[in-house]
Write a protein that holds these residues in place. Structure first.
Motif, mmCIF file in Angstrom:
data_model
loop_
_atom_site.group_PDB
_atom_site.id
_atom_site.type_symbol
_atom_site.label_atom_id
_atom_site.label_comp_id
_atom_site.label_asym_id
_atom_site.label_seq_id
_atom_site.Cartn_x
_atom_site.Cartn_y
_atom_site.Cartn_z
ATOM 1 N N LEU A 17 0.864 -1.172 0.000
ATOM 2 C CA LEU A 17 0.000 0.000 0.000
ATOM 3 C C LEU A 17 0.901 1.223 0.000
ATOM 4 C CD1 LEU A 17 -2.726 1.434 0.195
ATOM 5 C CD2 LEU A 17 -2.579 1.184 2.688
ATOM 6 N N VAL A 18 0.766 2.063 -1.009
ATOM 7 C CA VAL A 18 1.564 3.281 -1.114
ATOM 8 C C VAL A 18 0.810 4.402 -0.414
ATOM 9 C CG1 VAL A 18 2.655 4.923 -2.680
ATOM 10 C CG2 VAL A 18 2.544 2.494 -3.291
ATOM 11 N N VAL A 19 1.501 5.067 0.511
ATOM 12 C CA VAL A 19 0.908 6.149 1.290
ATOM 13 C C VAL A 19 1.632 7.449 0.944
ATOM 14 C CG1 VAL A 19 0.372 7.000 3.603
ATOM 15 C CG2 VAL A 19 0.339 4.529 3.140
ATOM 16 N N ASP A 20 0.885 8.400 0.453
ATOM 17 C CA ASP A 20 1.401 9.696 0.027
ATOM 18 C C ASP A 20 1.304 10.674 1.200
ATOM 19 O OD1 ASP A 20 1.868 12.183 -1.150
ATOM 20 O OD2 ASP A 20 0.617 11.762 -2.907
ATOM 21 N N ALA A 21 2.453 11.098 1.728
ATOM 22 C CA ALA A 21 2.488 11.976 2.901
ATOM 23 C C ALA A 21 2.561 13.453 2.531
ATOM 24 C CB ALA A 21 3.677 11.593 3.787
ATOM 25 N N ARG A 22 2.389 13.783 1.265
ATOM 26 C CA ARG A 22 2.486 15.174 0.816
ATOM 27 C C ARG A 22 1.207 15.955 1.112
ATOM 28 N NH1 ARG A 22 3.442 14.778 -5.318
ATOM 29 N NH2 ARG A 22 1.805 13.217 -5.037
ATOM 30 N N GLY A 30 0.250 15.536 -9.245
ATOM 31 C CA GLY A 30 0.571 14.188 -9.697
ATOM 32 C C GLY A 30 0.635 13.233 -8.527
ATOM 33 N N ALA A 31 0.292 11.972 -8.789
ATOM 34 C CA ALA A 31 0.268 10.971 -7.721
ATOM 35 C C ALA A 31 0.596 9.595 -8.287
ATOM 36 C CB ALA A 31 -1.095 10.938 -7.048
ATOM 37 N N ILE A 32 1.094 8.730 -7.438
ATOM 38 C CA ILE A 32 1.327 7.338 -7.814
ATOM 39 C C ILE A 32 -0.037 6.654 -7.886
ATOM 40 C CG2 ILE A 32 2.342 5.140 -7.083
ATOM 41 C CD1 ILE A 32 4.592 6.792 -5.755
ATOM 42 N N PRO A 33 -0.360 6.020 -9.004
ATOM 43 C CA PRO A 33 -1.669 5.373 -9.145
ATOM 44 C C PRO A 33 -1.952 4.398 -7.991
ATOM 45 C CG PRO A 33 -0.527 5.388 -11.239
ATOM 46 C CD PRO A 33 0.467 5.848 -10.204
ATOM 47 N N GLY A 34 -3.148 4.504 -7.445
ATOM 48 C CA GLY A 34 -3.578 3.622 -6.367
ATOM 49 C C GLY A 34 -3.085 4.008 -4.990
ATOM 50 N N GLN A 80 5.775 -3.359 9.022
ATOM 51 C CA GLN A 80 6.155 -3.459 7.611
ATOM 52 C C GLN A 80 6.051 -2.088 6.931
ATOM 53 O OE1 GLN A 80 4.582 -7.005 5.497
ATOM 54 N NE2 GLN A 80 3.356 -7.242 7.343
ATOM 55 N N VAL A 81 7.027 -1.235 7.222
ATOM 56 C CA VAL A 81 7.013 0.136 6.713
ATOM 57 C C VAL A 81 8.332 0.419 6.016
ATOM 58 C CG1 VAL A 81 6.867 2.564 7.369
ATOM 59 C CG2 VAL A 81 5.514 0.876 8.600
ATOM 60 N N CYS A 82 8.265 1.029 4.841
ATOM 61 C CA CYS A 82 9.478 1.489 4.178
ATOM 62 C C CYS A 82 9.211 2.813 3.486
ATOM 63 C CB CYS A 82 10.035 0.437 3.229
ATOM 64 S SG CYS A 82 8.931 -0.079 1.932
ATOM 65 N N ASP A 83 10.282 3.422 3.045
ATOM 66 C CA ASP A 83 10.257 4.759 2.472
ATOM 67 C C ASP A 83 10.715 4.666 1.012
ATOM 68 O OD1 ASP A 83 10.244 7.534 2.338
ATOM 69 O OD2 ASP A 83 12.147 7.767 3.382
ATOM 70 N N LEU A 84 10.029 5.366 0.120
ATOM 71 C CA LEU A 84 10.417 5.385 -1.287
ATOM 72 C C LEU A 84 11.601 6.332 -1.460
ATOM 73 C CD1 LEU A 84 9.910 4.569 -4.230
ATOM 74 C CD2 LEU A 84 8.300 6.496 -4.376
ATOM 75 N N LEU A 85 12.736 5.793 -1.867
ATOM 76 C CA LEU A 85 13.937 6.604 -2.047
ATOM 77 C C LEU A 85 13.719 7.642 -3.150
ATOM 78 C CD1 LEU A 85 16.649 3.817 -1.881
ATOM 79 C CD2 LEU A 85 16.051 5.462 -0.101
ATOM 80 N N GLY A 86 13.975 8.889 -2.815
ATOM 81 C CA GLY A 86 13.803 9.960 -3.793
ATOM 82 C C GLY A 86 12.394 10.483 -3.910
ATOM 83 N N GLY A 87 11.443 9.844 -3.220
ATOM 84 C CA GLY A 87 10.062 10.308 -3.188
ATOM 85 C C GLY A 87 9.379 10.348 -4.545
ATOM 86 N N TYR A 88 8.357 11.190 -4.626
ATOM 87 C CA TYR A 88 7.589 11.294 -5.865
ATOM 88 C C TYR A 88 8.445 11.810 -7.010
ATOM 89 C CZ TYR A 88 3.990 12.209 -9.254
ATOM 90 O OH TYR A 88 3.257 12.199 -10.413
ATOM 91 N N ALA A 89 9.428 12.634 -6.698
ATOM 92 C CA ALA A 89 10.314 13.147 -7.748
ATOM 93 C C ALA A 89 11.001 11.989 -8.475
ATOM 94 C CB ALA A 89 11.342 14.101 -7.154
ATOM 95 N N ALA A 90 11.447 10.981 -7.735
ATOM 96 C CA ALA A 90 12.098 9.823 -8.343
ATOM 97 C C ALA A 90 11.095 9.004 -9.153
ATOM 98 C CB ALA A 90 12.759 8.963 -7.275
ATOM 99 N N TRP A 91 9.885 8.855 -8.619
ATOM 100 C CA TRP A 91 8.835 8.124 -9.334
ATOM 101 C C TRP A 91 8.527 8.808 -10.669
ATOM 102 C CZ3 TRP A 91 6.083 3.612 -8.791
ATOM 103 C CH2 TRP A 91 4.922 3.486 -9.571
ATOM 104 N N ALA A 92 8.324 10.114 -10.634
ATOM 105 C CA ALA A 92 7.964 10.867 -11.826
ATOM 106 C C ALA A 92 9.087 10.857 -12.864
ATOM 107 C CB ALA A 92 7.601 12.301 -11.451
ATOM 108 N N ALA A 93 10.325 10.832 -12.405
ATOM 109 C CA ALA A 93 11.472 10.844 -13.305
ATOM 110 C C ALA A 93 11.707 9.484 -13.960
ATOM 111 C CB ALA A 93 12.722 11.271 -12.560
ATOM 112 N N ALA A 94 11.217 8.433 -13.330
ATOM 113 C CA ALA A 94 11.512 7.067 -13.819
ATOM 114 C C ALA A 94 10.675 6.685 -14.983
ATOM 115 C CB ALA A 94 11.293 6.050 -12.710
#
Length: 94
Positions: A17-22, A30-34, A80-94
């Motif tokens: 489950l992706v949780v957006d803390a912004r 922009g957001a990660i789908p789902g 079971q918690v982890c952090d997306l390295l680089g955040g949404y900026a990294a997601w959008a750039a990929a």
């Protein structure tokens, strides 16, 4: 967690489950789908809305707020918690 690992985890049999803390204004751009929107400021009061039996991947714009959010959730018993390295900026750039 890297963007590549997150993409693989989202395609798996038990997706994370992706949780957006912004803030809301950031998410509107922009957001990660789902993903679930749960701003960092609301997390201490709303952490109970999140499952404890599923991996949670937190993200913000670049990584600072999601790192704090992950700490808050661990403090409240989410193992079971982890952090997306680089955040949404990294997601959008990929």
């Amino acid at each position: 967690m890297t963007v590549r690992a997150l993409r693989e985890a989202l395609d798996g049999p038990r997706p994370s489950l992706v949780v957006d803390a912004r803030a809301a204004a950031e998410r509107e751009a922009g957001a990660i789908p789902g993903s679930l929107h749960l701003p960092l400021a609301e997390l201490p009061a709303r952490h109970g809305e999140l499952p404890t039996d599923r991996r949670l991947v937190l993200h913000c714009a670049g990584g600072l707020r999601s790192s704090i959010a992950a700490s808050v959730l661990r403090h409240h018993g989410h193992a079971q918690v982890c952090d997306l390295l680089g955040g949404y900026a990294a997601w959008a750039a990929a």
